[in-house]
Design an enzyme around this catalytic site. Structure first.
Site, PDB file in Angstrom:
ATOM      1  N   HIS A   1       0.485  -1.065  -0.214  1.00 24.48           N
ATOM      2  CA  HIS A   1      -0.175   0.038  -0.482  1.00 24.48           C
ATOM      3  C   HIS A   1       0.630   1.713  -0.028  1.00 24.48           C
ATOM      4  CE1 HIS A   1      -3.909  -2.467   1.630  1.00 24.48           C
ATOM      5  NE2 HIS A   1      -3.609  -2.086   0.790  1.00 24.48           N
TER       6      HIS A   1
ATOM      7  N   GLU B   1       1.798   3.542   2.846  1.00 24.94           N
ATOM      8  CA  GLU B   1       2.474   3.190   3.754  1.00 24.94           C
ATOM      9  C   GLU B   1       3.843   2.082   3.340  1.00 24.94           C
ATOM     10  OE1 GLU B   1      -0.114  -1.239   4.521  1.00 24.94           O
ATOM     11  OE2 GLU B   1      -1.878   0.267   5.171  1.00 24.94           O
TER      12      GLU B   1
ATOM     13  N   GLU C   1       0.257  -5.707  11.015  1.00 22.33           N
ATOM     14  CA  GLU C   1       0.273  -4.204  11.119  1.00 22.33           C
ATOM     15  C   GLU C   1       0.960  -3.659  12.159  1.00 22.33           C
ATOM     16  OE1 GLU C   1      -1.992  -3.523   8.768  1.00 22.33           O
ATOM     17  OE2 GLU C   1      -3.132  -4.847   8.149  1.00 22.33           O
TER      18      GLU C   1
ATOM     19  N   HIS D   1       2.475  -4.062   6.100  1.00 20.12           N
ATOM     20  CA  HIS D   1       1.591  -2.839   6.415  1.00 20.12           C
ATOM     21  C   HIS D   1       1.226  -2.547   7.930  1.00 20.12           C
ATOM     22  CE1 HIS D   1      -0.501  -5.351   3.058  1.00 20.12           C
ATOM     23  NE2 HIS D   1      -0.063  -5.916   3.453  1.00 20.12           N
TER      24      HIS D   1
END
Length: 395
Positions: free
Chosen positions: A162, A165, A365, A306
């Site tokens: 992404h 990110e 994450e 991420h």
């Protein structure tokens, strides 16, 4: 650092002289037969740079070596000296300097150009690594892979699926750099001998899956795609929340693991800054490059970096093997991140990998807040994710 072979030299001697593991010297010079070293052959010593030194009037080679904590022969071999008394005031001598700190900047936004420069530098300093291009982005940027180690266990990690990110690329490259410094310095990482990891595990890293998107977030739209990108972004010149690739396709919604469900329920039905899964699975060159990498290698586990949430996901539709739960508990223990087996999500890279190969896959994450996470969090994130990085290699 480059030296030239003298009569009677051997890789084993270089290892002792420069205190670098023998296998790293061998792997840094793959095209040179270690059993038949010819005088004058160029040899790379990993983890070192040569630094110029101007000889002073009162200097001797012994005095310089003592002051710099260097072997006299290490200086002589670097400078191709025959006589230790061959020291002339005012002339330049080159001294071997061990690299003891990593070189990944943690202070500036991390775009594809910085990444490319740093990969090139790592290859120069640590020639035992392998760097390949696994594909190109929509705009023709190289998607690069770094390989470290030669073990039977194969682990893959990636970052920046992404666009906003991009801090994940910086974190992954920092972890890689720490690993490389540890290898050439014969030091430990969290009590683990890093050379054992090198010999037991082959690590594959794709530090920036989405270079076009990252550069868009950091630098704005490129000239050739400006109008198309602005249209996707509803006319706004602010791209801080953009997750997709340059064509407005979310690369982590591109994989054939119930992709049709995501296509049906995702709100965007056309290119968008985030969440649009594309017109078909693997329609985007970046996603296809990643799928091909996995198909062409027998990775034992994969980790996708991420942000944000300080948690990680490790299951998909019951396809995950028992080993996944064991790894998840260990990752949870060493990082403090929360382990979550299942979420209502499909078509992700990790989902597809687990579904197709029935092996452990993880979506990490990192950090907590609003994307893109501020650089002020990076040191805390590194401390917490280092344990996951190491555990994924040694378990």
């Amino acid at each position: 650092m480059e030296v030239r072979v003298r009569e009677g030299d051997s890789y084993a001697y270089y290892g002792r002289l420069f205190m670098v593991p023998l296998e790293l010297i061998i792997d840094s010079n793959e095209k040179v037969n270690p059993s038949n070293l010819k005088t004058g052959t160029k040899i790379m010593i990993p983890g070192y740079v040569s630094v110029p030194y101007t000889i002073k009037e009162e200097d001797t080679l012994w005095k310089i070596s003592k002051a710099k904590n260097l072997s006299i022969d290490a200086i002589m071999i670097l400078n191709q000296m025959q006589n230790p008394n061959q020291v002339v005031p005012g002339e330049t001598l080159y001294l071997p300097e061990r690299i003891s700190q990593h070189h990944v900047s943690l202070k500036l936004p991390y775009g594809s150009k910085i990444l490319t420069k740093q990969i090139k530098a790592l290859k120069k300093f640590y020639p035992f690594i392998n760097v390949d291009t696994i594909g190109t982005s929509v705009l023709g940027n190289h998607i690069q892979e770094i390989r470290i180690g030669k073990g039977l266990k194969k682990v893959h990690m990636n970052a920046s699926f992404h666009a906003n990110e991009w801090i994940t690329s910086m974190i992954l490259m920092s972890l890689v750099n720490q690993y490389l410094v540890s290898l050439t310095n014969r030091s430990q990482l969290a009590g683990i001998n890093s050379i054992n990891l090198y010999n037991e595990t082959e690590l594959s890293i794709v530090p920036m899956v989405n270079p076009d998107g990252v550069d868009l977030v950091l630098n704005g739209p490129p000239t050739g795609s400006r109008q198309e990108v602005l249209k996707i972004n509803e006319g706004s010149g602010e791209f801080v929340h953009w997750k997709a690739n340059i064509r407005g396709v979310d690369l982590n919604n591109q994989f054939p693991a119930n992709w049709e469900i995501e296509q049906e329920r995702k709100a965007p039905k056309s290119p968008a800054p985030r969440d649009y899964p594309g017109s078909s699975s693997l329609s985007e060159p970046e996603a296809k490059a990643m799928a091909d990498l996995i198909k062409n290698n027998q990775f034992d586990r994969i980790l996708a970096f991420h942000t944000q949430g300080e948690e990680f996901y490790w299951g998909y539709e019951g396809f995950e093997p028992p080993e996944s739960e064991f790894l998840a508990r260990e990752f949870e223990r060493v990082s403090g991140y929360k382990a979550i087996q299942n979420v209502d999500s499909h078509a992700g890279f990790k989902d597809w990998y687990i579904q197709e190969y029935k092996r452990p896959g993880f979506t990490l994450e990192l950090g907590r807040g609003i994307n893109p996470l501020p650089l002020s969090q990076i040191h805390d994130i590194l401390k917490r994710v280092e344990g996951i990085f190491l555990a994924s290699l040694y378990l």
